[in-house]
Design an enzyme around this catalytic site. Structure first.
Site, short mmCIF file in Angstrom:
data_model
loop_
_atom_site.label_atom_id
_atom_site.label_comp_id
_atom_site.label_asym_id
_atom_site.label_seq_id
_atom_site.Cartn_x
_atom_site.Cartn_y
_atom_site.Cartn_z
CD GLU A 11 -2.88 1.32 0.38
OE1 GLU A 11 -2.46 1.50 -0.79
OE2 GLU A 11 -4.08 1.36 0.69
CG ASP A 12 -0.92 4.74 -1.62
OD1 ASP A 12 -1.60 4.09 -0.80
OD2 ASP A 12 -1.42 5.57 -2.39
CG ASP A 69 -5.65 8.98 6.35
OD1 ASP A 69 -4.92 9.62 7.11
OD2 ASP A 69 -6.74 9.42 5.93
CG PHE A 110 -3.77 15.26 1.38
CD1 PHE A 110 -4.67 14.29 1.78
CD2 PHE A 110 -3.48 15.38 0.03
CE1 PHE A 110 -5.28 13.46 0.85
CE2 PHE A 110 -4.09 14.55 -0.91
CZ PHE A 110 -4.99 13.59 -0.49
NE ARG A 160 -2.84 8.41 -9.48
CZ ARG A 160 -3.48 7.96 -8.40
NH1 ARG A 160 -2.81 7.48 -7.38
NH2 ARG A 160 -4.80 8.01 -8.32
P1 IMP Z 1 -7.58 4.86 4.67
O1 IMP Z 1 -8.66 3.88 4.39
O2 IMP Z 1 -8.12 6.08 5.38
O3 IMP Z 1 -6.42 4.27 5.42
O4 IMP Z 1 -7.12 5.42 3.28
C1 IMP Z 1 -6.05 4.94 2.62
C2 IMP Z 1 -5.99 5.50 1.22
O5 IMP Z 1 -6.34 6.88 1.18
C3 IMP Z 1 -4.56 5.46 0.71
O6 IMP Z 1 -4.28 4.25 0.07
C4 IMP Z 1 -4.54 6.62 -0.24
O7 IMP Z 1 -5.00 6.21 -1.51
C5 IMP Z 1 -5.49 7.62 0.36
N1 IMP Z 1 -4.75 8.62 1.17
C6 IMP Z 1 -4.61 8.67 2.51
N2 IMP Z 1 -3.86 9.71 2.90
C7 IMP Z 1 -3.48 10.33 1.77
C8 IMP Z 1 -2.64 11.48 1.49
O8 IMP Z 1 -2.07 12.14 2.37
N3 IMP Z 1 -2.50 11.79 0.17
C9 IMP Z 1 -3.10 11.09 -0.84
N4 IMP Z 1 -3.87 10.01 -0.62
C10 IMP Z 1 -4.06 9.64 0.67
MG MG Z 2 -4.04 3.61 -1.79
#
Ligand code: IMP
Ligand code: MG
Length: 175
Positions: free
Chosen positions: A99-100, A103, A152, A165
């Site tokens: 995963e990138d 959050d 962010f 990206r």
């Molecule tokens: P989560 O379900 O809230 O953990 O969301 C995870 C996904 O939200 C990541 O895989 C990203 O695609 C996106 N995301 C979360 N934080 C950021 C950020 O700071 N920049 C861009 N995308 C984010």
């Molecule tokens: Mg993602």
């Protein structure tokens, strides 16, 4: 050209070093005789995945999943939908999700529950970035590149409204 960028958080060199370290650690942990399926979460993880697999010194298969999370907003809805499922059969295999950024953790919580129910041999998570302050659920992360504050970020595969990206570094977006 890049009006939304506030500051660079990690340079190309810092990311390269971290990806090398992660690849080495993963190769050591699984051992050369094992085989893993690395599952990248589209689209954000594609750049990290491409670099990481070349640092893994053992047999690797790759696959991708696409899930809906933020759309064009910057807040997670908590509702996860599978847009593209795996092509490979993962039953009885060692699976490593790539995963990138994690959050709230809601996306990966859903994904890990879903993949575990397919009777994998093992399931681990590798994320380049983690925002621990934002977590809304319990999630065990096995490999983390960098922990970052609640800001962010974009670059190295990670987008803001589908842009940025392509940046070779990771940067903070203006608040
Ligand atoms: P989560 O379900 O809230 O953990 O969301 C995870 C996904 O939200 C990541 O895989 C990203 O695609 C996106 N995301 C979360 N934080 C950021 C950020 O700071 N920049 C861009 N995308 C984010
Ligand atoms: Mg993602």
């Amino acid at each position: 050209m890049y009006n939304d960028i506030e500051e660079v958080l990690f340079t190309r060199e810092e990311i390269d070093q971290k990806v090398q370290d992660l690849g080495k650690q993963i190769s050591e942990d699984y051992g050369k005789n094992n085989e893993i399926i690395m599952v990248g979460v589209l689209k954000g993880a594609c750049v990290f995945m491409a670099d990481l697999i070349r640092q893994i010194d053992m047999p690797v298969c790759i696959d991708f999943m696409a899930v809906s999370s933020y759309g064009y907003s910057t807040e997670s809805s908590g509702i996860v939908r599978i847009l593209k499922d795996l092509d490979l059969e993962i039953e009885g295999k060692h699976v490593l999700i790539v995963e990138d950024i994690i959050d709230t953790g809601l996306t990966l919580k859903y994904l890990t529950d879903n993949l575990r129910s397919r009777n994998v041999k093992s399931l681990k998570i590798c994320t380049l970035l983690d925002k621990p302050e934002r977590r809304k659920c319990d999630l065990d992360i096995d490999y983390t590149g960098f922990k970052i504050p609640d800001k962010f970020v974009v670059g190295y595969g990670i987008d803001y409204a589908e842009k940025y990206r392509n940046l070779p570094y990771i940067a903070v977006v203006k608040g």
